[in-house]
Design a protein around this motif. Structure first.
Motif, PDB file in Angstrom:
ATOM      1  N   LEU A   1     -19.144   6.164  24.175  1.00 44.59           N
ATOM      2  CA  LEU A   1     -17.861   5.474  24.308  1.00 44.59           C
ATOM      3  C   LEU A   1     -17.525   4.736  23.014  1.00 44.59           C
ATOM      4  O   LEU A   1     -16.377   4.775  22.546  1.00 44.59           O
ATOM      5  CB  LEU A   1     -17.895   4.494  25.478  1.00 44.59           C
ATOM      6  CG  LEU A   1     -16.645   3.618  25.633  1.00 44.59           C
ATOM      7  CD1 LEU A   1     -15.419   4.473  25.951  1.00 44.59           C
ATOM      8  CD2 LEU A   1     -16.855   2.553  26.707  1.00 44.59           C
TER       9      LEU A   1
ATOM     10  N   GLY B   1     -12.701   7.349  28.186  1.00 45.15           N
ATOM     11  CA  GLY B   1     -12.328   6.473  27.083  1.00 45.15           C
ATOM     12  C   GLY B   1     -10.855   6.118  27.109  1.00 45.15           C
ATOM     13  O   GLY B   1     -10.476   4.976  26.822  1.00 45.15           O
TER      14      GLY B   1
ATOM     15  N   TRP C   1     -16.348   7.286  20.628  1.00 46.35           N
ATOM     16  CA  TRP C   1     -15.006   7.782  20.949  1.00 46.35           C
ATOM     17  C   TRP C   1     -13.938   6.762  20.557  1.00 46.35           C
ATOM     18  O   TRP C   1     -12.893   7.126  19.999  1.00 46.35           O
ATOM     19  CB  TRP C   1     -14.904   8.090  22.446  1.00 46.35           C
ATOM     20  CG  TRP C   1     -13.588   8.702  22.825  1.00 46.35           C
ATOM     21  CD1 TRP C   1     -13.258  10.026  22.837  1.00 46.35           C
ATOM     22  CD2 TRP C   1     -12.403   7.994  23.220  1.00 46.35           C
ATOM     23  NE1 TRP C   1     -11.944  10.193  23.218  1.00 46.35           N
ATOM     24  CE2 TRP C   1     -11.393   8.964  23.458  1.00 46.35           C
ATOM     25  CE3 TRP C   1     -12.093   6.653  23.402  1.00 46.35           C
ATOM     26  CZ2 TRP C   1     -10.107   8.617  23.870  1.00 46.35           C
ATOM     27  CZ3 TRP C   1     -10.807   6.304  23.801  1.00 46.35           C
ATOM     28  CH2 TRP C   1      -9.836   7.285  24.032  1.00 46.35           C
TER      29      TRP C   1
END
Length: 402
Positions: free
Chosen positions: A17, A385, A20
Motif C-alpha cells: 500500500l 489503495g 502504491w
C-alpha cells in the motif's frame, strides 16, 4: 500529499500500500517498530520503486515488551515519543497509523494535533478489550482502575482522531458500545496477494527443514493470549498415529515456550517448533504446507480478526480454524469455502476437522482453489489503495489548516 504511514507491526500487506500510494505521486514515509518481535514484512526499496517512497523505523533500543504491564506502558510511552519525533522530522500532511498500542498512539496523535496534522487510526485490534488477563495480575482495586484508564485512553484517542479505518463491520459495533462514534470511518478488510512460490507450489522450504515428503499442518504467527497452545499440543498428540504428518509451529514468545514444555513432557516428535522465518522465506514456507491453522479464543472475539486467514487463502492453503463462529474470519471461511471452522473450545471437533482435511485431498484442493479465487476478488491493491486514498483525501479536506 506527504503521508506518514505508520505500520507498527510491519505487516506484509501494508508495505505494498505504501508503494502504491507513492506510485500515485505522494511522498510516503513507511514507519514500523524496529524491535517488535513477530512475523514481519520486508520494508526495503525494490528496483523501480517511486522516488517518493521512504522506509524507516522507530527504535527503543530493546525488544518491545508485550506481556509485563508496567514495562509495556513505559515502552509504549517511549515509542510514542519516538514516533512523534519521526513525524516532526518528516512534516506530514496526514498520519495513517495501523495497529498502534493505545499509549503510543495517544502520545503521537496528541503531538500531531498540536501541529494540526490530521491523524487516522487504522484499527486492527482493540487492545484494551484484550488487556484483562494482563491487568488481572495486579491487585483487584488497582486492576479495575488500570483497565478503566486503559479503555478511556484507547477509546478517547480513537474518538479524537480525524478518521478511522476498521477491518470489519463488527468493529464498529464494538467501538460504538464504548462511546466511539467517529463519523469519518472506512470499513476496509485486510488482504494479501498471491506469491510466486504459491503458484509454483515449490517444496524447497520443507526440504530445507528436513521434513520434505511429510504432510504439513502449519501454524505460523504470534501465540499470545488470544490463542490456545494446549489445543495445538493435543492435535500433535493425536497425529502421532500418522508418522507422515508433521505439525509445524512457527512462533516465538510465551506460547511457543509453553509448547516446548508440552513437547518434552508428552514426547511429541511430530511437533516441530521453529522461530519466525525471514520474510523472503515465508512464501516458500506457505507453499510447503498442506493445511494452515488459525486460532482465536472466545474472549478475543469482537476485538480481533485473524489476518492469517488472508495470507493462507492467498497461498492456496486450506484453513483449519478454531475461532468463534460469530467472528468475521469464520464467516469468510464458511462463505467462500476456504476451509473448516469449529468453536475454539471444541477440541474433539478441531481434531476431527484436521483429520477430515488430511484424509480428503479433493477437499483440500477445493479449499485452496477457493482461497486463490477469494484473493483475486479481494486483493486488488489498486482498488484497495484507491478507496483508502479517497478516504484520506476526504479526511484531510475536513481538517482545518493553518
Amino acid at each position: 500529499m506527504r503521508i506518514l504511514l505508520h505500520d507498527f507491526g510491519c505487516y506484509a500487506f501494508i508495505i505494498p500500500l505504501a508503494r502504491w500510494l507513492a506510485d500515485q505521486g505522494h511522498q510516503v514515509l513507511h514507519l514500523s517498530a524496529k524491535e517488535l518481535v513477530g512475523p514481519r514484512g520486508t520494508p526495503v526499496h525494490q528496483e523501480g520503486d517511486p522516488p517518493g517512497l521512504a522506509f524507516d523505523t522507530v527504535r527503543l533500543g530493546h525488544p518491545f515488551t508485550r506481556y509485563a504491564l508496567p514495562r509495556r506502558m513505559l515502552d509504549e510511552y517511549r515509542y510514542g515519543r519516538g514516533l512523534a519525533r519521526k513525524s516532526l522530522e518528516f512534516r506530514p500532511d496526514l498520519i495513517l497509523s495501523a495497529n498502534t498500542p493505545p499509549l503510543a498512539q495517544a502520545v503521537a496523535f496528541q503531538n500531531a494535533r498540536r501541529r494540526r496534522i490530521p491523524c487516522v487510526a487504522w484499527v486492527q485490534d482493540i487492545f484494551s478489550l484484550g488487556a484483562a488477563p494482563m491487568v488481572e495480575r495486579l491487585p483487584k482495586p488497582i486492576a479495575a482502575l488500570a483497565l478503566a484508564a486503559l479503555r478511556r485512553l484507547e477509546f478517547g484517542t480513537l474518538s479524537q482522531s480525524a478518521g478511522l479505518i476498521v477491518i470489519a463491520p463488527s468493529f464498529l459495533a464494538s467501538l460504538q458500545a464504548h462511546g466511539v462514534r467517529q463519523p469519518m470511518t472506512l470499513v476496509q478488510e485486510n488482504w494479501a496477494a498471491p506469491t510466486q512460490a504459491t503458484l509454483e507450489r515449490q517444496k524447497s522450504w520443507a526440504d530445507t527443514q528436513g521434513i520434505g515428503g511429510s504432510k504439513i499442518i502449519l501454524a505460523a504467527g504470534t501465540l499470545g493470549r488470544k490463542h490456545d497452545p494446549a489445543l495445538l499440543a493435543r492435535l500433535a498428540s493425536d497425529l502421532t498415529k500418522d508418522p507422515e504428518v508433521r505439525l509445524i509451529i512457527v512462533s516465538e514468545g510465551p506460547g511457543r515456550d509453553h509448547l516446548e514444555t508440552l513437547k518434552t513432557a508428552r514426547a511429541l516428535p511430530n511437533l516441530i517448533l521453529l522461530d519466525y522465518q525471514p520474510a523472503a522465506q515465508v512464501p516458500a514456507m506457505l507453499a510447503s504446507a498442506d493445511i494452515g491453522i488459525v486460532q482465536l479464543n472466545a474472549v478475543a472475539n469482537g476485538m480481533s480478526i485473524p489476518s492469517k486467514v488472508y495470507s493462507y487463502a492467498a497461498a492456496g492453503l486450506p484453513i483449519l480454524a478454531a475461532i468463534p463462529q460469530t467472528n468475521h474470519a469464520a464467516w469468510l471461511i464458511r462463505h467462500y469455502g476456504l476451509g473448516l471452522v469449529v468453536e475454539p473450545d471444541d477440541h474433539p471437533g478441531f481434531i476431527a476437522a484436521a483429520r477430515r482435511l488430511l484424509e480428503d485431498a479433493s477437499l483440500r484442493q477445493a479449499c485452496g482453489a477457493a482461497g486463490l479465487a477469494f484473493t483475486g476478488q479481494h486483493g486488488n491493491i489498486a482498488a484497495i489503495g484507491g478507496r483508502i486514498m479517497a478516504f484520506l483525501e476526504e479526511v484531510r479536506g475536513l481538517t482545518p489548516q493553518d
